[in-house]
Motif scaffolding. Sequence first.
Motif, PDB file in Angstrom:
ATOM      1  N   VAL A   7       0.846  -1.188   0.000  1.00  0.00           N
ATOM      2  CA  VAL A   7       0.000   0.000   0.000  1.00  0.00           C
ATOM      3  C   VAL A   7       0.885   1.242   0.000  1.00  0.00           C
ATOM      4  O   VAL A   7       1.772   1.372   0.847  1.00  0.00           O
ATOM      5  N   ALA A   9       0.345   5.333   0.368  1.00  0.00           N
ATOM      6  CA  ALA A   9      -0.739   6.217   0.802  1.00  0.00           C
ATOM      7  C   ALA A   9      -0.231   7.629   1.037  1.00  0.00           C
ATOM      8  O   ALA A   9       0.920   7.848   1.410  1.00  0.00           O
ATOM      9  N   SER A  10      -1.117   8.571   0.784  1.00  0.00           N
ATOM     10  CA  SER A  10      -0.856   9.967   1.133  1.00  0.00           C
ATOM     11  C   SER A  10      -1.808  10.353   2.255  1.00  0.00           C
ATOM     12  O   SER A  10      -2.914   9.826   2.361  1.00  0.00           O
ATOM     13  N   TRP A  24      -0.875   5.751  11.729  1.00  0.00           N
ATOM     14  CA  TRP A  24      -0.609   4.505  11.017  1.00  0.00           C
ATOM     15  C   TRP A  24       0.115   3.511  11.910  1.00  0.00           C
ATOM     16  O   TRP A  24      -0.199   2.324  11.928  1.00  0.00           O
ATOM     17  N   TRP A  58       3.613  10.515  -2.162  1.00  0.00           N
ATOM     18  CA  TRP A  58       3.148   9.588  -1.133  1.00  0.00           C
ATOM     19  C   TRP A  58       3.798   9.934   0.199  1.00  0.00           C
ATOM     20  O   TRP A  58       4.904  10.473   0.244  1.00  0.00           O
ATOM     21  N   HIS A  61       4.253   3.871   3.173  1.00  0.00           N
ATOM     22  CA  HIS A  61       3.900   2.603   2.537  1.00  0.00           C
ATOM     23  C   HIS A  61       3.791   1.536   3.621  1.00  0.00           C
ATOM     24  O   HIS A  61       4.361   1.661   4.702  1.00  0.00           O
ATOM     25  N   THR A  85      -9.858  -1.734   8.092  1.00  0.00           N
ATOM     26  CA  THR A  85     -10.048  -0.857   6.940  1.00  0.00           C
ATOM     27  C   THR A  85     -11.144   0.182   7.164  1.00  0.00           C
ATOM     28  O   THR A  85     -11.146   1.218   6.495  1.00  0.00           O
ATOM     29  N   THR A  88     -10.009   3.785   7.670  1.00  0.00           N
ATOM     30  CA  THR A  88      -9.498   4.607   6.569  1.00  0.00           C
ATOM     31  C   THR A  88     -10.594   5.285   5.762  1.00  0.00           C
ATOM     32  O   THR A  88     -10.307   6.178   4.978  1.00  0.00           O
ATOM     33  N   ARG A  94      -4.947   9.662  -0.517  1.00  0.00           N
ATOM     34  CA  ARG A  94      -4.966   8.787  -1.692  1.00  0.00           C
ATOM     35  C   ARG A  94      -4.242   7.501  -1.340  1.00  0.00           C
ATOM     36  O   ARG A  94      -3.438   7.472  -0.420  1.00  0.00           O
ATOM     37  N   ARG A  95      -4.515   6.458  -2.108  1.00  0.00           N
ATOM     38  CA  ARG A  95      -3.791   5.212  -1.900  1.00  0.00           C
ATOM     39  C   ARG A  95      -3.700   4.439  -3.201  1.00  0.00           C
ATOM     40  O   ARG A  95      -4.513   4.613  -4.112  1.00  0.00           O
ATOM     41  N   ILE A  97      -2.931   0.273  -4.088  1.00  0.00           N
ATOM     42  CA  ILE A  97      -2.753  -1.035  -3.463  1.00  0.00           C
ATOM     43  C   ILE A  97      -2.511  -2.073  -4.555  1.00  0.00           C
ATOM     44  O   ILE A  97      -3.277  -2.158  -5.518  1.00  0.00           O
TER      45      ILE A  97
END
Length: 111
Positions: A7, A9-10, A24, A58, A61, A85, A88, A94-95, A97
């Motif tokens: 993953v 992610a921002s 996280w 990003w 991760h 999940t 989130t 954004r992400r 995967i």
Amino acid sequence: MAVSMVVLASRPSDWTQDQFTAWWRGPHAAAARLIPGLVAYRHGVVTTDYDNPGSPAWDGHAVLTFADQAALDSALASPEWKAATAQTRGMGGRRLIVVTEEIDLLAGDND
């Protein structure tokens, strides 16, 4: 063969990098640790984005590793996955995967 979910992610626009990392590695990691079949869970903070040095695309991760595809499929169907999940949803980041089959290229047994 090990299977990993990778993953990128921002963070949400109103969060700092430190807030995102603390979430996280804190509450989100605590929920993820409960996912059945998870054999490794790694997180990294993006410190350099060579493609976007002035504005990294990003912020972090994660790599979630399972013994095989069946273990990942079982995890995806679990209530623990749904709980992890659910955190989130609506965050606004954004992400990206991807699921990968991986081998250890340093292990020497790569046939």
